[in-house]
Motif scaffolding. Structure first.
Motif, PDB file in Angstrom:
ATOM      1  N   PHE A 273      13.517  29.167 -79.714  1.00 20.15           N
ATOM      2  CA  PHE A 273      14.064  28.285 -78.676  1.00 20.15           C
ATOM      3  C   PHE A 273      15.073  28.994 -77.773  1.00 20.15           C
ATOM      4  CE2 PHE A 273      13.237  25.676 -82.549  1.00 20.15           C
ATOM      5  CZ  PHE A 273      12.010  25.167 -82.120  1.00 20.15           C
ATOM      6  N   ARG A 274      14.996  30.314 -77.741  1.00 17.83           N
ATOM      7  CA  ARG A 274      15.806  31.116 -76.819  1.00 17.83           C
ATOM      8  C   ARG A 274      14.911  32.142 -76.107  1.00 17.83           C
ATOM      9  NH1 ARG A 274      19.166  27.995 -78.394  1.00 17.83           N
ATOM     10  NH2 ARG A 274      21.379  28.320 -78.804  1.00 17.83           N
ATOM     11  N   ALA A 275      13.628  31.858 -76.033  1.00 16.58           N
ATOM     12  CA  ALA A 275      12.663  32.854 -75.563  1.00 16.58           C
ATOM     13  C   ALA A 275      12.971  33.410 -74.184  1.00 16.58           C
ATOM     14  CB  ALA A 275      11.256  32.256 -75.564  1.00 16.58           C
ATOM     15  N   PHE A 276      13.346  32.551 -73.271  1.00 14.83           N
ATOM     16  CA  PHE A 276      13.501  33.007 -71.893  1.00 14.83           C
ATOM     17  C   PHE A 276      14.798  33.782 -71.689  1.00 14.83           C
ATOM     18  CE2 PHE A 276      10.756  29.243 -71.880  1.00 14.83           C
ATOM     19  CZ  PHE A 276       9.582  29.887 -71.508  1.00 14.83           C
ATOM     20  N   TYR A 277      15.840  33.382 -72.409  1.00 10.03           N
ATOM     21  CA  TYR A 277      17.077  34.160 -72.330  1.00 10.03           C
ATOM     22  C   TYR A 277      16.892  35.516 -73.015  1.00 10.03           C
ATOM     23  CZ  TYR A 277      21.900  35.650 -72.724  1.00 10.03           C
ATOM     24  OH  TYR A 277      23.058  36.388 -72.642  1.00 10.03           O
ATOM     25  N   CYS A 278      16.332  35.504 -74.219  1.00  9.10           N
ATOM     26  CA  CYS A 278      16.128  36.758 -74.955  1.00  9.10           C
ATOM     27  C   CYS A 278      15.259  37.723 -74.157  1.00  9.10           C
ATOM     28  CB  CYS A 278      15.471  36.486 -76.307  1.00  9.10           C
ATOM     29  SG  CYS A 278      16.528  35.678 -77.524  1.00  9.10           S
TER      30      CYS A 278
ATOM     31  N   GLY B  96      24.784  35.927 -64.923  1.00  9.97           N
ATOM     32  CA  GLY B  96      23.678  35.473 -65.756  1.00  9.97           C
ATOM     33  C   GLY B  96      24.011  34.149 -66.412  1.00  9.97           C
ATOM     34  N   PHE B  97      23.009  33.508 -67.001  1.00  3.54           N
ATOM     35  CA  PHE B  97      23.254  32.263 -67.716  1.00  3.54           C
ATOM     36  C   PHE B  97      22.220  32.109 -68.824  1.00  3.54           C
ATOM     37  CE2 PHE B  97      20.028  30.995 -64.695  1.00  3.54           C
ATOM     38  CZ  PHE B  97      19.294  30.005 -65.337  1.00  3.54           C
ATOM     39  N   GLY B  98      22.510  31.199 -69.753  1.00  6.50           N
ATOM     40  CA  GLY B  98      21.637  30.980 -70.889  1.00  6.50           C
ATOM     41  C   GLY B  98      20.753  29.753 -70.710  1.00  6.50           C
ATOM     42  N   LEU B  99      19.629  29.773 -71.393  1.00  8.36           N
ATOM     43  CA  LEU B  99      18.689  28.657 -71.351  1.00  8.36           C
ATOM     44  C   LEU B  99      18.059  28.520 -72.738  1.00  8.36           C
ATOM     45  CD1 LEU B  99      16.910  26.550 -69.808  1.00  8.36           C
ATOM     46  CD2 LEU B  99      15.358  28.446 -69.275  1.00  8.36           C
ATOM     47  N   SER B 100      18.049  27.308 -73.267  1.00 13.93           N
ATOM     48  CA  SER B 100      17.426  27.092 -74.571  1.00 13.93           C
ATOM     49  C   SER B 100      16.448  25.933 -74.502  1.00 13.93           C
ATOM     50  CB  SER B 100      18.485  26.819 -75.647  1.00 13.93           C
ATOM     51  OG  SER B 100      19.126  25.577 -75.427  1.00 13.93           O
TER      52      SER B 100
ATOM     53  N   ILE C  27       9.710  23.579 -71.625  1.00 13.03           N
ATOM     54  CA  ILE C  27      10.724  23.811 -70.592  1.00 13.03           C
ATOM     55  C   ILE C  27      10.071  23.817 -69.212  1.00 13.03           C
ATOM     56  CG2 ILE C  27      12.376  25.474 -69.656  1.00 13.03           C
ATOM     57  CD1 ILE C  27      13.134  26.275 -72.395  1.00 13.03           C
ATOM     58  N   ASP C  28      10.727  23.157 -68.284  1.00 13.07           N
ATOM     59  CA  ASP C  28      10.225  23.073 -66.909  1.00 13.07           C
ATOM     60  C   ASP C  28      10.154  24.454 -66.269  1.00 13.07           C
ATOM     61  OD1 ASP C  28       9.749  21.192 -64.451  1.00 13.07           O
ATOM     62  OD2 ASP C  28      11.216  22.693 -63.784  1.00 13.07           O
ATOM     63  N   GLU C  29       9.082  24.683 -65.515  1.00 15.89           N
ATOM     64  CA  GLU C  29       8.875  26.014 -64.917  1.00 15.89           C
ATOM     65  C   GLU C  29       9.977  26.401 -63.933  1.00 15.89           C
ATOM     66  OE1 GLU C  29       6.162  23.056 -62.713  1.00 15.89           O
ATOM     67  OE2 GLU C  29       6.734  23.523 -64.780  1.00 15.89           O
ATOM     68  N   LYS C  30      10.635  25.425 -63.318  1.00  9.88           N
ATOM     69  CA  LYS C  30      11.726  25.744 -62.397  1.00  9.88           C
ATOM     70  C   LYS C  30      12.912  26.334 -63.140  1.00  9.88           C
ATOM     71  CE  LYS C  30      10.581  22.353 -58.812  1.00  9.88           C
ATOM     72  NZ  LYS C  30      11.060  21.166 -58.049  1.00  9.88           N
ATOM     73  N   GLN C  31      13.181  25.823 -64.341  1.00 10.43           N
ATOM     74  CA  GLN C  31      14.258  26.374 -65.168  1.00 10.43           C
ATOM     75  C   GLN C  31      13.926  27.796 -65.604  1.00 10.43           C
ATOM     76  OE1 GLN C  31      14.154  22.837 -67.946  1.00 10.43           O
ATOM     77  NE2 GLN C  31      16.366  23.151 -67.925  1.00 10.43           N
ATOM     78  N   ILE C  32      12.677  28.011 -65.976  1.00 10.57           N
ATOM     79  CA  ILE C  32      12.234  29.340 -66.405  1.00 10.57           C
ATOM     80  C   ILE C  32      12.378  30.337 -65.256  1.00 10.57           C
ATOM     81  CG2 ILE C  32      10.285  30.699 -67.240  1.00 10.57           C
ATOM     82  CD1 ILE C  32       9.189  28.059 -68.460  1.00 10.57           C
TER      83      ILE C  32
ATOM     84  N   LYS D 220      14.288  30.210 -62.659  1.00  9.58           N
ATOM     85  CA  LYS D 220      15.691  30.475 -62.327  1.00  9.58           C
ATOM     86  C   LYS D 220      16.321  31.427 -63.330  1.00  9.58           C
ATOM     87  CE  LYS D 220      18.993  29.961 -59.451  1.00  9.58           C
ATOM     88  NZ  LYS D 220      18.824  30.441 -58.075  1.00  9.58           N
ATOM     89  N   GLU D 221      15.947  31.292 -64.601  1.00  9.34           N
ATOM     90  CA  GLU D 221      16.489  32.189 -65.626  1.00  9.34           C
ATOM     91  C   GLU D 221      16.151  33.641 -65.310  1.00  9.34           C
ATOM     92  OE1 GLU D 221      18.607  31.824 -67.914  1.00  9.34           O
ATOM     93  OE2 GLU D 221      17.953  32.421 -69.907  1.00  9.34           O
ATOM     94  N   TYR D 222      14.894  33.891 -64.998  1.00  8.16           N
ATOM     95  CA  TYR D 222      14.489  35.263 -64.685  1.00  8.16           C
ATOM     96  C   TYR D 222      15.025  35.723 -63.331  1.00  8.16           C
ATOM     97  CZ  TYR D 222      11.268  35.148 -68.657  1.00  8.16           C
ATOM     98  OH  TYR D 222      10.730  35.071 -69.916  1.00  8.16           O
ATOM     99  N   ASP D 223      15.079  34.793 -62.381  1.00  5.82           N
ATOM    100  CA  ASP D 223      15.588  35.151 -61.048  1.00  5.82           C
ATOM    101  C   ASP D 223      17.025  35.658 -61.124  1.00  5.82           C
ATOM    102  OD1 ASP D 223      13.243  34.512 -59.801  1.00  5.82           O
ATOM    103  OD2 ASP D 223      13.918  32.589 -59.001  1.00  5.82           O
ATOM    104  N   VAL D 224      17.874  34.935 -61.840  1.00  2.00           N
ATOM    105  CA  VAL D 224      19.289  35.306 -61.922  1.00  2.00           C
ATOM    106  C   VAL D 224      19.503  36.497 -62.853  1.00  2.00           C
ATOM    107  CG1 VAL D 224      21.588  34.539 -62.621  1.00  2.00           C
ATOM    108  CG2 VAL D 224      20.101  32.992 -61.348  1.00  2.00           C
ATOM    109  N   ASN D 225      19.015  36.382 -64.089  1.00  8.77           N
ATOM    110  CA  ASN D 225      19.302  37.411 -65.095  1.00  8.77           C
ATOM    111  C   ASN D 225      18.619  38.746 -64.811  1.00  8.77           C
ATOM    112  OD1 ASN D 225      20.631  35.302 -66.268  1.00  8.77           O
ATOM    113  ND2 ASN D 225      19.498  35.315 -68.181  1.00  8.77           N
TER     114      ASN D 225
END
Length: 261
Positions: free
Chosen positions: A132-137, A75-79, A85-90, A92-97
């Motif tokens: 500012f941690r919505a997608f990781y949380c 997993g990894f963090g995103l803030s 935040i770019d949709e590609k980053q979002i 990837k956050e959900y894809d991996v975590n």
């Protein structure tokens, strides 16, 4: 007395951080540990690539026969601000975590031993929202909820499932977090300053040695609870928040972590 039984343990994300430390512990006590990570591991793959994982799990079955313990640690963090935040980053956050955990479970269950254990590494961020941690949380909250559902579905078997919610630990996680400081008039310097406030606590984080000691004690338990929260402060906060309105909890957390000056 010397331990007789040894286990086949599969750890995703075992080339760094918590996963690497867990690997060293179990290898040190004589277990067979297999790792899947982006690089520097037994198998190199992105856990969000299910087709690549299928090939890997087929090979694991051929070489080792079964898995006794599956630890989903990749997993990894995103803030950053939700609206910027770019949709590609979002994605990837959900894809991996999230999907990385789901895929490992889907492919691992068919070769799990009868009394196997599935350990999903969630986070204290699954319990407490942060600006500012919505997608990781939310990705880690999904992992925790997924673990509960999986535990229910496997309740007629002897396979156990738990989610471990670590506190802040001294690893390269903070350094490797993807930080998006894009802002506008709505947030000003809050995106950057809020991230810096959390990162400034690095010296107060739990040592990796202590974290591994706690986590392996949990994993080695004969009977697993659905969830384990690490860190005294997090345990207290998690219990206390149950007695207060959610609006009050969010207000307090906002005051603590939304930094704009």
């Amino acid at each position: 007395m010397k331990r007789v039984k040894k286990y086949n343990i599969l750890i995703t994300g075992s080339s760094s951080g918590i996963g690497q430390a867990l690997r060293k512990f179990y290898e040190g006590r004589g277990d067979t540990v297999v790792g899947i990570s982006l690089n520097g591991d037994d198998y190199n793959a992105d856990v969000s690539n299910k087709e690549a994982l299928k090939v890997i799990f087929e090979d694991i079955k051929a070489k080792y026969g079964h898995i006794d313990i599956l630890v989903n640690c990749a997993g990894f963090g995103l803030s950053g601000a939700i609206e910027l935040i770019d949709e590609k980053q979002i994605q990837k956050e959900y894809d991996v975590n999230v999907l990385g955990t789901v895929y490992a479970v889907q492919l691992g269950l068919p070769i799990m031993s009868e009394n196997g254990k599935i350990i999903n590494i969630s986070s204290a961020c699954a319990l407490f929202p942060l600006p500012f941690r919505a997608f990781y949380c939310s990705s880690k909250a999904a992992v925790s909820s997924f673990s509960d559902c999986l535990r229910m579905e496997l309740s007629r078997t002897s396979i156990q499932v738990t989610a471990i919610c670590p506190c802040d630990i001294k690893t390269n996680f903070t350094k490797n977090r993807q930080k998006d400081f894009k802002t506008n008039d709505r947030y000003g310097d809050a995106v950057r300053l809020s991230a810096e406030r959390i990162d400034s606590r690095e010296d107060k984080r739990m040592s990796i040695e202590k974290a591994v000691k706690i986590m392996t004690k949990i994993i080695n338990k004969k009977k697993l609870k659905p969830q384990y929260v690490m860190g005294i402060r997090n345990k207290i906060m998690y219990q206390v928040q149950k007695f207060f309105p959610k609006s009050w909890v969010i207000k307090v957390l906002t005051k603590l972590f939304y930094i704009d000056k």
